[in-house]
Design a protein around this motif. Structure first.
Motif, PDB file in Angstrom:
ATOM      1  N   TYR A  40      51.683 -33.552 -37.268  1.00 49.39           N
ATOM      2  CA  TYR A  40      51.140 -33.728 -38.616  1.00 49.39           C
ATOM      3  C   TYR A  40      50.880 -32.336 -39.191  1.00 49.39           C
ATOM      4  O   TYR A  40      50.463 -31.433 -38.464  1.00 49.39           O
ATOM      5  N   THR A  41      51.116 -32.196 -40.501  1.00 47.23           N
ATOM      6  CA  THR A  41      50.788 -30.909 -41.123  1.00 47.23           C
ATOM      7  C   THR A  41      49.798 -31.133 -42.261  1.00 47.23           C
ATOM      8  O   THR A  41      49.799 -32.187 -42.886  1.00 47.23           O
ATOM      9  N   LYS A  42      48.975 -30.136 -42.491  1.00 43.84           N
ATOM     10  CA  LYS A  42      47.978 -30.232 -43.558  1.00 43.84           C
ATOM     11  C   LYS A  42      47.582 -28.826 -44.014  1.00 43.84           C
ATOM     12  O   LYS A  42      47.472 -27.920 -43.183  1.00 43.84           O
ATOM     13  N   HIS A  43      47.392 -28.667 -45.314  1.00 47.36           N
ATOM     14  CA  HIS A  43      46.830 -27.424 -45.839  1.00 47.36           C
ATOM     15  C   HIS A  43      45.346 -27.640 -46.048  1.00 47.36           C
ATOM     16  O   HIS A  43      44.960 -28.658 -46.628  1.00 47.36           O
ATOM     17  N   LEU A  44      44.540 -26.741 -45.574  1.00 49.34           N
ATOM     18  CA  LEU A  44      43.110 -26.887 -45.828  1.00 49.34           C
ATOM     19  C   LEU A  44      42.475 -25.518 -45.999  1.00 49.34           C
ATOM     20  O   LEU A  44      43.071 -24.490 -45.657  1.00 49.34           O
ATOM     21  N   CYS A  45      41.266 -25.542 -46.538  1.00 47.01           N
ATOM     22  CA  CYS A  45      40.539 -24.295 -46.728  1.00 47.01           C
ATOM     23  C   CYS A  45      39.472 -24.221 -45.633  1.00 47.01           C
ATOM     24  O   CYS A  45      38.591 -25.076 -45.584  1.00 47.01           O
ATOM     25  N   LEU A  46      39.603 -23.233 -44.750  1.00 48.19           N
ATOM     26  CA  LEU A  46      38.661 -23.104 -43.641  1.00 48.19           C
ATOM     27  C   LEU A  46      37.872 -21.811 -43.813  1.00 48.19           C
ATOM     28  O   LEU A  46      38.438 -20.732 -43.760  1.00 48.19           O
ATOM     29  N   ASP A  47      36.579 -21.952 -44.064  1.00 46.49           N
ATOM     30  CA  ASP A  47      35.702 -20.801 -44.306  1.00 46.49           C
ATOM     31  C   ASP A  47      36.272 -19.884 -45.398  1.00 46.49           C
ATOM     32  O   ASP A  47      36.336 -18.657 -45.230  1.00 46.49           O
ATOM     33  N   GLY A  48      36.755 -20.505 -46.457  1.00 47.30           N
ATOM     34  CA  GLY A  48      37.239 -19.743 -47.610  1.00 47.30           C
ATOM     35  C   GLY A  48      38.657 -19.227 -47.441  1.00 47.30           C
ATOM     36  O   GLY A  48      39.173 -18.537 -48.319  1.00 47.30           O
ATOM     37  N   ARG A  49      39.293 -19.540 -46.324  1.00 46.16           N
ATOM     38  CA  ARG A  49      40.640 -19.020 -46.070  1.00 46.16           C
ATOM     39  C   ARG A  49      41.651 -20.169 -46.042  1.00 46.16           C
ATOM     40  O   ARG A  49      41.428 -21.175 -45.348  1.00 46.16           O
ATOM     41  N   GLN A  50      42.750 -20.019 -46.790  1.00 52.47           N
ATOM     42  CA  GLN A  50      43.794 -21.051 -46.803  1.00 52.47           C
ATOM     43  C   GLN A  50      44.445 -21.114 -45.411  1.00 52.47           C
ATOM     44  O   GLN A  50      44.815 -20.093 -44.844  1.00 52.47           O
ATOM     45  N   GLU A  54      48.896 -27.459 -38.110  1.00 51.45           N
ATOM     46  CA  GLU A  54      49.823 -28.408 -37.490  1.00 51.45           C
ATOM     47  C   GLU A  54      49.101 -29.055 -36.316  1.00 51.45           C
ATOM     48  O   GLU A  54      48.522 -28.348 -35.479  1.00 51.45           O
ATOM     49  N   ILE A  55      49.113 -30.381 -36.278  1.00 48.89           N
ATOM     50  CA  ILE A  55      48.482 -31.094 -35.160  1.00 48.89           C
ATOM     51  C   ILE A  55      49.550 -31.874 -34.413  1.00 48.89           C
ATOM     52  O   ILE A  55      50.262 -32.691 -35.002  1.00 48.89           O
TER      53      ILE A  55
END
Ligand SMILES: Nc1nc2c(ncn2[C@@H]2O[C@H](COP(=O)(O)OP(=O)(O)OP(=O)(O)O)[C@@H](O)[C@H]2O)c(=O)[nH]1
Length: 204
Positions: A40-50, A54-55
């Protein structure tokens, strides 16, 4: 943008797909096809960083035979290992996976620092059928330097999200440690070369 690769491992029916899909879609889906593996792929914002995530959710591992895990160990930046608290066999399988990851030369040498692992006791809603104690999970996690939690993919959306977020954060922290070590390694190599050639030049 940083890229993070996470492998979700565990025995057949432990709840790997349920946890992954819960995190990605917020929904708990009762049944999943278990004969195919997915990334699975996903774009997310983690601690302000794009972050591009991939899971990897494999199909049931017992059918794969031996616990070779070679591809997963090369591919993944970190692992979530899932067992079912109402199934002791799944805990034994999780333990074997954990040992395999920790003993791996890929983990010890190629990757410079140990891969982050999150041990998850799933199906906490079935605690009336519990076969694995919370303490056992916690002890195994401590002995193998990994994080630990118990939760229910069926009932705890927030806990599932928190667990994945912590796992991803651990991986990105690991990236920074590796970068620093590589940087300081190349700096000390540069110093060594400089001092050697510097000295030689002086003596000519
Ligand atoms: N009660 C309960 N059932 C759950 C939970 N999580 C998953 N299940 C059920 O457990 C079964 C197996 O879940 P999956 O997510 O398919 O497990 P898996 O580890 O991906 O299994 P394989 O794909 O066969 O390797 C399904 O019937 C799910 O509905 C949970 O937190 N509580």
């Amino acid at each position: 943008m940083s890229e993070v690769k996470l492998a979700v491992l565990g025995s057949e029916g432990a709840g790997k797909s349920a946890l992954t899909v819960r995190f990605l879609t917020r929904r708990f889906i009762g049944e999943y096809a278990s004969n195919s593996e997915c990334i699975y792929t996903k774009h997310l914002c983690l601690d302000g960083r794009q972050t591009h995530l991939e899971i990897y959710d494999p199909c049931s591992q017992p059918r794969k035979g031996k616990l070779s895990l070679t591809n997963e160990l090369h591919w993944a930046d970190g692992f979530v290992i899932v067992y079912d608290i109402s199934d002791r066999t799944s805990f034994a399988f999780a333990k074997a996976l954990l040992y395999r990851i920790r003993e791996s030369p890929v983990g010890a040498f190629k990757k410079v620092v140990e891969s982050p692992v999150f041990l998850v006791g799933n199906k906490q809603d079935l605690c009336h059928m519990r076969e694995v104690g919370w303490n056992e999970g916690q002890k195994l996690a401590m002995e193998n330097k990994c994080q630990f939690c118990e939760l229910s993919a069926a009932e705890h959306y927030q806990e599932v999200t928190t667990m994945f977020t912590k796992a991803l954060r651990n991986i990105t922290t690991n990236f920074k440690v590796k970068e620093k070590r590589c940087l300081s390694g190349s700096k000390s190599m540069a110093k060594l070369i400089n001092s050697m050639f510097g000295k030689r030049r002086k003596s000519v």
